[in-house]
Design an enzyme around this catalytic site. Sequence first.
Site, PDB file in Angstrom:
ATOM      1  N   HIS A  57       0.825  -1.193   0.000  1.00 52.63           N
ATOM      2  CA  HIS A  57       0.000   0.000   0.000  1.00 52.63           C
ATOM      3  C   HIS A  57       0.869   1.257   0.000  1.00 52.63           C
ATOM      4  O   HIS A  57       2.092   1.194   0.173  1.00 52.63           O
ATOM      5  CB  HIS A  57      -0.929  -0.003   1.208  1.00 52.63           C
ATOM      6  CG  HIS A  57      -2.011  -1.033   1.116  1.00 52.63           C
ATOM      7  ND1 HIS A  57      -3.021  -1.145   2.048  1.00 52.63           N
ATOM      8  CD2 HIS A  57      -2.263  -1.999   0.191  1.00 52.63           C
ATOM      9  CE1 HIS A  57      -3.837  -2.130   1.712  1.00 52.63           C
ATOM     10  NE2 HIS A  57      -3.384  -2.674   0.600  1.00 52.63           N
ATOM     11  N   GLU A  59       1.260   3.728   2.133  1.00 52.75           N
ATOM     12  CA  GLU A  59       2.000   4.026   3.351  1.00 52.75           C
ATOM     13  C   GLU A  59       3.280   3.186   3.436  1.00 52.75           C
ATOM     14  O   GLU A  59       4.338   3.686   3.842  1.00 52.75           O
ATOM     15  CB  GLU A  59       1.127   3.749   4.578  1.00 52.75           C
ATOM     16  CG  GLU A  59      -0.143   4.581   4.634  1.00 52.75           C
ATOM     17  CD  GLU A  59      -1.351   3.906   4.012  1.00 52.75           C
ATOM     18  OE1 GLU A  59      -2.464   4.079   4.537  1.00 52.75           O
ATOM     19  OE2 GLU A  59      -1.183   3.195   2.993  1.00 52.75           O
ATOM     20  N   LEU A 215     -13.731  -4.845 -28.376  1.00 53.06           N
ATOM     21  CA  LEU A 215     -13.810  -4.242 -27.040  1.00 53.06           C
ATOM     22  C   LEU A 215     -12.528  -4.465 -26.247  1.00 53.06           C
ATOM     23  O   LEU A 215     -12.549  -4.743 -25.050  1.00 53.06           O
ATOM     24  CB  LEU A 215     -15.015  -4.784 -26.263  1.00 53.06           C
ATOM     25  CG  LEU A 215     -16.394  -4.550 -26.883  1.00 53.06           C
ATOM     26  CD1 LEU A 215     -17.485  -5.057 -25.951  1.00 53.06           C
ATOM     27  CD2 LEU A 215     -16.617  -3.081 -27.209  1.00 53.06           C
ATOM     28  N   GLU A 293     -20.970   1.141 -23.647  1.00 54.42           N
ATOM     29  CA  GLU A 293     -20.586   1.718 -24.936  1.00 54.42           C
ATOM     30  C   GLU A 293     -21.695   1.655 -25.982  1.00 54.42           C
ATOM     31  O   GLU A 293     -21.501   2.078 -27.112  1.00 54.42           O
ATOM     32  CB  GLU A 293     -19.317   1.030 -25.462  1.00 54.42           C
ATOM     33  CG  GLU A 293     -18.072   1.361 -24.667  1.00 54.42           C
ATOM     34  CD  GLU A 293     -16.802   1.178 -25.475  1.00 54.42           C
ATOM     35  OE1 GLU A 293     -16.875   1.146 -26.720  1.00 54.42           O
ATOM     36  OE2 GLU A 293     -15.730   1.063 -24.863  1.00 54.42           O
ATOM     37  N   GLY A 295     -25.658  -0.043 -27.654  1.00 58.30           N
ATOM     38  CA  GLY A 295     -26.108   1.064 -28.473  1.00 58.30           C
ATOM     39  C   GLY A 295     -27.116   1.972 -27.783  1.00 58.30           C
ATOM     40  O   GLY A 295     -27.204   2.030 -26.564  1.00 58.30           O
ATOM     41  N   SER A 296     -27.906   2.627 -28.620  1.00 53.43           N
ATOM     42  CA  SER A 296     -28.801   3.662 -28.131  1.00 53.43           C
ATOM     43  C   SER A 296     -29.822   3.138 -27.133  1.00 53.43           C
ATOM     44  O   SER A 296     -30.075   3.769 -26.098  1.00 53.43           O
ATOM     45  CB  SER A 296     -29.523   4.313 -29.316  1.00 53.43           C
ATOM     46  OG  SER A 296     -30.390   5.311 -28.875  1.00 53.43           O
ATOM     47  N   VAL A 297     -30.433   1.986 -27.414  1.00 57.86           N
ATOM     48  CA  VAL A 297     -31.465   1.430 -26.526  1.00 57.86           C
ATOM     49  C   VAL A 297     -30.877   1.080 -25.170  1.00 57.86           C
ATOM     50  O   VAL A 297     -31.450   1.388 -24.117  1.00 57.86           O
ATOM     51  CB  VAL A 297     -32.131   0.194 -27.164  1.00 57.86           C
ATOM     52  CG1 VAL A 297     -33.075  -0.480 -26.175  1.00 57.86           C
ATOM     53  CG2 VAL A 297     -32.875   0.585 -28.430  1.00 57.86           C
ATOM     54  N   SER A 301     -31.642   2.898 -21.594  1.00 60.00           N
ATOM     55  CA  SER A 301     -32.178   2.091 -20.491  1.00 60.00           C
ATOM     56  C   SER A 301     -31.468   2.415 -19.181  1.00 60.00           C
ATOM     57  O   SER A 301     -32.098   2.538 -18.132  1.00 60.00           O
ATOM     58  CB  SER A 301     -32.035   0.600 -20.804  1.00 60.00           C
ATOM     59  OG  SER A 301     -32.810   0.236 -21.924  1.00 60.00           O
TER      60      SER A 301
END
Length: 356
Positions: A57, A59, A215, A293, A295-297, A301
């Site tokens: 970490h 620290e 992707l 990413e 699509g539109s639908v 939603s």
Amino acid sequence: MENNRIFTQEEIYMARCIELARKGKCEASPNPMVGAVIVCDGKIIGEGYHRICGDAHAEVNAINSIKDKSKLKQSTIYVSLEPCSHYGKTPPCADLIIEKGIPKVVIGCIDPFAKVAGRGIKKLQDAGIEVTVGVLEQECSNLNKRFITFHSKKRPYIILKWAESSDGFLDVKRTGGHPIALSTPMTNMLVHKRRAEVDAIIVGTRTALLDNPTLSVRNWYGKDPLRVVIDRTLKIPENFHLLDDKIKTWIVTEKEHINSNNTCYKKLPFTDDLLPELLAELHRNNIQSIMVEGGSVLLQSFIDKNLWDEAFIEKSAIILNDGIKAPHINGKRHFIDFHFCVPILHYYNGNNVPAL
């Protein structure tokens, strides 16, 4: 941060912690990004940040960077997030601070993780250490908005992303062929950078069928995120990139199917609760952040159910006149960023707007 006020010395050191913490943006997840600075007699003598999940970490790295450990007994350690108090993949940082005899700790914000959540502060105070909490608190919280959202809302941090024409369309209406290129090569590289910074990417069936996307993170350095594809009736052909089994992939469906090495078929009920069910499943699998990413639908939603935290909308100069209408976000605060001279609308939902 504000540019029109004078910062205190504590705030300057904490700002350096934030700067260091950001270096872990691509590899610290699902752990938070944390930076630490050690100051002795008004000088920084040690620095560190959490580089990668599972490793030391911030620290620990800051303390290890100091050659003369005797100076720690006269030092103050600044850390952007409350030191951990539990045993995970590494021992508790609060115990190390106590062991080294550091007399003062300055903390940016409290860790919302249930196993910490104030316990680190209490452990330090019980050991007689002076603890200050809340220096640049909003900036430190915003730094780990994904981590905080994951633990407080019990779902991943959700980022929406799309490119639209100047008249508000995502694409021409098509049943095949190539999509209209609304992004430039430079803004496409920026998309890959953002992919490298999230744990998962989500697309719907139509995007998968029309674009056959990989992707992946090809135009930037970093790990490929989990690919999540919503394919209710398993329409995607087996020769498509998303089923190449090269990258970890979830196919969200209502059909039974055998899993392969990197491809997992997640059977979920396709009801009105599909998205909350999917987000809950992602949370159970420690997926802290996702980027939707298209699509539109699918994008709409998420918006309609108010399941989003940020949105990046690239505005192209291209005019389409007709086609697939872009999603609509109503009444949310936004900023206009310019990347490579291209305007990108940057929306924040609710209280996630950073300090300006």
